[in-house]
Design an enzyme around this catalytic site. Structure first.
Site, PDB file in Angstrom:
ATOM      1  CE  LYS A  86      10.197  13.231  36.757  1.00 42.19           C
ATOM      2  NZ  LYS A  86      10.372  14.674  36.651  1.00 42.19           N
ATOM      3  CD  GLN A  98       8.344  16.977  34.748  1.00 40.50           C
ATOM      4  OE1 GLN A  98       8.502  16.333  35.775  1.00 40.50           O
ATOM      5  NE2 GLN A  98       9.206  16.931  33.756  1.00 40.50           N
ATOM      6  CG  ASP A 122      13.434  18.053  40.569  1.00 41.64           C
ATOM      7  OD1 ASP A 122      13.860  17.002  40.058  1.00 41.64           O
ATOM      8  OD2 ASP A 122      12.412  18.638  40.186  1.00 41.64           O
TER       9      ASP A 122
HETATM   10  N1  GUN Z   1      11.966  18.601  33.350  1.00 40.71           N
HETATM   11  C1  GUN Z   1      12.987  17.996  32.696  1.00 40.71           C
HETATM   12  N2  GUN Z   1      13.828  17.421  33.580  1.00 40.71           N
HETATM   13  C2  GUN Z   1      13.315  17.668  34.804  1.00 40.71           C
HETATM   14  C3  GUN Z   1      13.746  17.330  36.124  1.00 40.71           C
HETATM   15  O1  GUN Z   1      14.770  16.682  36.352  1.00 40.71           O
HETATM   16  N3  GUN Z   1      12.940  17.741  37.125  1.00 40.71           N
HETATM   17  C4  GUN Z   1      11.821  18.473  36.913  1.00 40.71           C
HETATM   18  N4  GUN Z   1      11.109  18.869  37.962  1.00 40.71           N
HETATM   19  N5  GUN Z   1      11.401  18.813  35.702  1.00 40.71           N
HETATM   20  C5  GUN Z   1      12.158  18.408  34.663  1.00 40.71           C
END
Ligand code: GUN
Length: 285
Positions: free
Chosen positions: A53, A97, A120
């Site tokens: 990211k 996350q 998100d």
């Molecule tokens: N963990 C696995 N997929 C995601 C996601 O799309 N967003 C976040 N914040 N954590 C994750």
């Protein structure tokens, strides 16, 4: 003959477009767009996701603020961080996350993220707006799938779409997006009776189950578009999706591979959402 939906290529094309949007915003507003990425603990998969990211931010010109807290952090510590980021004018998006360490109340922590910084798209406000068809920040993976369908000219209007999986992150928002795009939508799950027949009715079949090669050729209608959201390891430890790609592909008009399908689109949509969040905050949406 099937056509491959190339998520890697599409994600790269979109990143160029997003970069140009980000550069335009920065020029016009005299400040960078900021994304805060919060990682609590040292889950290895989460570390890889977070690294990717941050790399994507660099690629499109978004400033990333990376916060790593120890696994045994107190809830108050995490809350203090999120509250600070919520008030920070240079932060357009906040991403925590998941999964969080078990002793932390994820729901309570995520609720602290203001809807306008919820890149998100997980908040009650954004999911509620999606349900009622209003403009909002949409969960990255299903939003990426919609972009794939659009870019490859796969018609949704009036078509029968079947989503296998009902998670809050993928299945449910996916169903809403397809419904908002005028498809006739069925959501299937582990308790669905006669799953095979449901899948066989699909013009667009989205597999978000989390089980390796679960969708077999006898579950796919001739000419269907098959979207594979899965990310699993097969019996030889090789990366594979929820669809038995080799067996299914020849029945499809379009199909996404794993890897190189939906996966690369997800992080690109996070960049897209961060740009949207910055623009929306600016105009007070
Ligand atoms: N963990 C696995 N997929 C995601 C996601 O799309 N967003 C976040 N914040 N954590 C994750």
């Amino acid at each position: 003959m099937y056509a491959l939906i190339d998520g890697k290529k599409l994600a790269q094309e979109m990143r160029v477009e997003i970069k140009s949007g980000v550069d335009g915003f920065t020029r016009k507003n005299g400040r960078e767009i900021g994304l805060a990425v919060v990682l609590v603990g040292d889950d290895p998969a989460s570390q890889v996701y977070v690294r990717n990211k941050i790399k994507a931010c660099e690629e499109v010109g978004i400033k990333s603020f990376s916060y790593r807290l120890p696994a045994d952090s107190a809830e108050t510590e995490v809350e203090k961080l999120i509250n600070g980021l919520s008030a920070d004018k240079n932060v357009d998006g906040i991403l925590v996350q998941l999964p969080l360490p078990k002793h932390l109340n994820a729901d309570k922590i995520l609720k602290l993220i203001p809807a306008e910084k919820d890149v998100d798209g997980f908040s009650d406000e954004n999911t509620g707006k999606l349900l009622t068809g209003k403009d909002c920040l949409v969960a990255c993976t299903p939003n990426g799938v919609m972009k794939m369908l659009e870019r490859y000219g796969v018609q949704t209007r009036g078509k029968r779409a079947v989503v296998v999986g009902r998670s809050n992150i993928v299945g449910k928002p996916m169903a809403m997006l397809l419904l908002n795009a005028d498809a006739t939508v069925t959501v299937c799950h582990s308790k669905t009776e006669n799953l095979k027949n449901e899948c066989l009715s699909a013009d667009i079949l989205v597999a978000a189950i989390g089980r390796a090669k679960f969708i077999t050729a006898d579950m796919v209608k001739d000419g269907a578009t098959v979207i594979d959201v899965g990310m699993n390891r097969d019996e030889n430890g090789k990366l594979c999706g929820d669809v038995d790609f080799e067996a299914v592909k020849d029945k499809c008009s379009y199909i996404t591979p794993v890897p190189g399908g939906v996966g690369p689109m997800t992080i690109t949509m996070l960049m897209y959402n961060t740009l949207q969040a910055a623009i929306r905050r600016k105009v007070g949406l």
